[in-house]
Design a protein around this motif. Sequence first.
Motif, mmCIF file in Angstrom:
data_model
loop_
_atom_site.group_PDB
_atom_site.id
_atom_site.type_symbol
_atom_site.label_atom_id
_atom_site.label_comp_id
_atom_site.label_asym_id
_atom_site.label_seq_id
_atom_site.Cartn_x
_atom_site.Cartn_y
_atom_site.Cartn_z
ATOM 1 N N MET A 1 15.761 31.075 -9.876
ATOM 2 C CA MET A 1 15.854 29.330 -9.648
ATOM 3 C C MET A 1 14.072 28.856 -10.147
ATOM 4 S SD MET A 1 17.523 26.949 -7.322
ATOM 5 C CE MET A 1 16.883 27.690 -5.905
ATOM 6 N N LEU A 2 13.704 30.021 -9.202
ATOM 7 C CA LEU A 2 12.824 29.559 -9.357
ATOM 8 C C LEU A 2 11.236 29.170 -10.292
ATOM 9 C CD1 LEU A 2 11.660 30.260 -5.323
ATOM 10 C CD2 LEU A 2 11.413 27.620 -5.882
ATOM 11 N N ALA A 3 12.097 30.768 -10.832
ATOM 12 C CA ALA A 3 11.243 30.452 -12.177
ATOM 13 C C ALA A 3 11.118 29.500 -13.329
ATOM 14 C CB ALA A 3 11.455 32.534 -12.982
ATOM 15 N N THR A 4 13.012 29.164 -12.972
ATOM 16 C CA THR A 4 13.657 28.308 -13.727
ATOM 17 C C THR A 4 12.326 27.053 -13.905
ATOM 18 O OG1 THR A 4 15.105 29.749 -13.988
ATOM 19 C CG2 THR A 4 15.425 27.095 -15.201
ATOM 20 N N PHE A 5 12.289 26.460 -12.685
ATOM 21 C CA PHE A 5 11.418 25.301 -12.382
ATOM 22 C C PHE A 5 10.115 25.348 -12.496
ATOM 23 C CE2 PHE A 5 14.496 24.497 -8.703
ATOM 24 C CZ PHE A 5 15.245 23.464 -9.393
ATOM 25 N N ALA A 9 7.914 23.078 -15.957
ATOM 26 C CA ALA A 9 7.304 22.318 -15.139
ATOM 27 C C ALA A 9 6.112 22.885 -15.936
ATOM 28 C CB ALA A 9 6.750 22.287 -13.370
ATOM 29 N N THR A 10 5.853 23.972 -16.605
ATOM 30 C CA THR A 10 4.729 23.730 -17.458
ATOM 31 C C THR A 10 4.758 24.291 -18.637
ATOM 32 O OG1 THR A 10 5.263 26.894 -17.042
ATOM 33 C CG2 THR A 10 3.818 25.844 -16.052
ATOM 34 N N ARG A 11 5.870 24.139 -19.016
ATOM 35 C CA ARG A 11 5.920 24.069 -20.664
ATOM 36 C C ARG A 11 6.595 22.111 -21.411
ATOM 37 N NH1 ARG A 11 10.239 29.030 -22.028
ATOM 38 N NH2 ARG A 11 9.070 30.656 -21.241
ATOM 39 N N ARG A 12 7.111 21.451 -19.858
ATOM 40 C CA ARG A 12 7.945 20.410 -20.564
ATOM 41 C C ARG A 12 7.552 19.467 -19.486
ATOM 42 N NH1 ARG A 12 11.958 23.193 -22.193
ATOM 43 N NH2 ARG A 12 11.945 23.740 -24.974
ATOM 44 N N PRO A 13 6.154 19.507 -18.641
ATOM 45 C CA PRO A 13 5.880 18.752 -17.353
ATOM 46 C C PRO A 13 6.128 16.779 -17.977
ATOM 47 C CG PRO A 13 4.611 19.306 -18.792
ATOM 48 C CD PRO A 13 5.301 19.985 -19.488
ATOM 49 N N LEU A 14 5.898 16.696 -19.164
ATOM 50 C CA LEU A 14 6.008 14.590 -19.333
ATOM 51 C C LEU A 14 7.776 14.888 -18.836
ATOM 52 C CD1 LEU A 14 3.575 14.712 -22.016
ATOM 53 C CD2 LEU A 14 3.586 13.775 -19.562
ATOM 54 N N THR A 15 8.198 15.811 -19.520
ATOM 55 C CA THR A 15 9.694 15.065 -19.311
ATOM 56 C C THR A 15 10.298 14.938 -17.922
ATOM 57 O OG1 THR A 15 10.056 16.497 -21.867
ATOM 58 C CG2 THR A 15 11.853 16.526 -20.287
ATOM 59 N N VAL A 266 0.344 27.287 -10.978
ATOM 60 C CA VAL A 266 1.634 26.364 -11.108
ATOM 61 C C VAL A 266 2.559 27.911 -10.699
ATOM 62 C CG1 VAL A 266 3.960 24.983 -11.908
ATOM 63 C CG2 VAL A 266 0.671 24.398 -12.069
ATOM 64 N N ARG A 267 3.245 28.654 -11.440
ATOM 65 C CA ARG A 267 3.897 29.045 -11.423
ATOM 66 C C ARG A 267 3.739 30.534 -10.573
ATOM 67 N NH1 ARG A 267 3.571 29.498 -17.192
ATOM 68 N NH2 ARG A 267 1.983 31.801 -17.293
ATOM 69 N N ALA A 268 2.691 30.542 -9.990
ATOM 70 C CA ALA A 268 1.895 31.642 -8.678
ATOM 71 C C ALA A 268 2.940 30.643 -7.910
ATOM 72 C CB ALA A 268 0.905 31.912 -8.949
ATOM 73 N N PRO A 322 5.046 20.454 -9.573
ATOM 74 C CA PRO A 322 4.663 21.553 -10.372
ATOM 75 C C PRO A 322 4.375 20.566 -11.916
ATOM 76 C CG PRO A 322 6.656 22.374 -8.599
ATOM 77 C CD PRO A 322 6.236 21.350 -8.726
ATOM 78 N N ALA A 323 5.106 20.006 -11.898
ATOM 79 C CA ALA A 323 4.839 19.202 -13.419
ATOM 80 C C ALA A 323 3.634 18.113 -13.260
ATOM 81 C CB ALA A 323 6.463 17.938 -13.733
#
Length: 703
Positions: A1-5, A9-15, A266-268, A322-323
């Motif tokens: 779940m955290l990996a999905t978040f 957040a890193t791929r679609r921060p604006l979304t 951000v991922r770490a 994260p976003a």
Amino acid sequence: MLATFARTATRRPLTVIAVWLCLLVLGLGFGTRVFGDLTSTVEDVPGSESVVADELLDDLDPSGATITAVASGGGDVDRPPLRAEIDRAVAAVRTLPGVAEVPHPYDRHGLVAHDNRALLIPVTLKGGLDDDAEDDTVGAAAGLLREIDAADVAVSGGPLLGEQLGTRAQEDVAQAELITLPAVLLVLLLIFGGLRAAGLPLLVTVSGVAGAFLILYGFSLLTDISVYAVQIVSMLGLGLAVDYALLMVVRFREERARALDVAGAVRATVAHAGRTVLFSGLTVAICLSGLLWFPSPFLRSMGLAAGAVVVVDMLAALTLLPALLARFGGKISAAGAVRAGRRGGREVRDGEVFARVGRFAARRAVAVLVVAGSALVVLAVPAFGMRIGIGDARQLPHDTEARRLYDTVREHYPPEAGTDPVSVLVRPGAPADCARRIGALPGIAASERRVLRDGTVLLALTPKGPVDGPAATGLVERIRDVRGAEPVQVTGNAARLVDFRSMLAERAPWAVLTVLAGLFTLLFAFTGSVLIPLRTLATTLLSLGAALGVVTWVFQHGHGASLLGGEGLGALSLTAPPLIVAIAFGLAMDYELFILSRMRESWTETGDHRTAVVEGLRRSGRVVSCAALLLAVVFAGFMTGGFSPILQIGLGLTLAVLIDATVVRMFLVPASMALLGSRAWWAPGPLRRLHGRHGVTTARNRP
């Protein structure tokens, strides 16, 4: 779940930011509608004898609530100019459609003081008025009475007193927020060293509070929500948002200092600090859900509010933050999170002060536990004699209207004047001498008897002392003992307080069981230990007990209360202890998990328990200290007003945060962990295997 978040957040921060912006708009647009559906009653317990009897009394008695005006000052109150003013005011109030009775003070015995220096004008409303009609009538009557040309005129009592208490509470909270906001911004700037990083906790706070209001509005469509639930949302929402944002941003800057790019940092951050945030939020939410066992709208809505704001703050910290870091984190300096340098020819690492504290506590574990633990126990001693009360106008400053009326009555009238009576309904079918036996009980200062339309005898018994004092509650208990199985019901403020205390005693074991089960389950999943949850509970209870003990010593016994603008009232406000415990418990769990997460990281890396204690405190001490400093500033702002319940809450939370972040987390936690040694992470074989399959694990785990 955290990996999905983290990936989202890193791929679609604006979304992600846009989704939270929509939630913010909905929360501020629709969620704030909950303010129109709040209840100010605190002591009512649905289905209790006092509430049922009060509803019956409303049906049988044609008269409604009463407000009272007092005129005083300027000499004797029988002088002709004042008499003409009183005649005019009484005649005008009698014409109001919602008024049932306005006795003329010069014609009814007891309304003019014995010293002829004050007079009372009670206004009894008609029964059966809806809320809007009652509010309109109270407002119109109070306005006419305040027009009396006298040296001092004060109007309060009944529904007007409740409105005055609630208004003062909101004013003091608003004043505190206005004072502390600039201070919080300044402290955030000093901690983060930049405006962008400092603004992140505020963004999480606003988003979390707006989302919690939206959830509360949904709950308000199904159940009653107390006005004090709003305080839970704002205070706990701010506290948790600051804690989570500090933890996440500090970890992000650490990862950036290791030469990771923004996305990698951000991922770490989500993988490590996010796990702590997740377990902290779940622990607090599940433990505070114990409040849902209580049928009181006040306590139940506190549980709903706490759960809502914890979950929303947690989700904001795991997704929105994260976003924001992914989008703007490249402009946040990595310096200041992990600093290294040389001082006097030797290397100095960031957090060395906290590491020294950890080494000291670990080396002298027994002495630290004895000294610090004993000090907290001594501070907690007054809490064992804590009393809770409904309160009256004494909670307000002396210059407020309700307090002026209270002080004038106490100065010019007998002690029992102005005290709400204990109402006894002797129903048809009771023995003929039942009312007489009840009226002859000790502890009654004055009594009045009326027969209602169905033959029910209404006894209005004025107790000696305040409405929530031991004399009043003792009278309620004696009446219930004397009546036996006879059809007799007791209501009034004193009866409500007795029923509230009985409800607490009946439901508290289930609430405590819920807290213990939630605490043990989630801390075991986080640490793999069965001893750490027990140690966490013990140290947290010490900090909460110490804070409540000082509040009791100050505001119940009156030691130093005047320095804060209050006074000793003989009891704490019914609202203060639950709010202090709920908010302080949530923040204490944050600090505990922040430190435990770093200790566990070091333990899994080195396998050395003493190193884990020192390194855990070195890495987490700055976050815990900064968070506590920020919240102490916020809560201290609540001591700038004059409303006693807000003063109690402000002092209790300020002390709870400071004691927990210093004495408990800096000394008791490392000392107890060092004393336990490797046994701190122990669990029986079956539980250890269960944790290995389903708990939180890292690359290396020690038994």
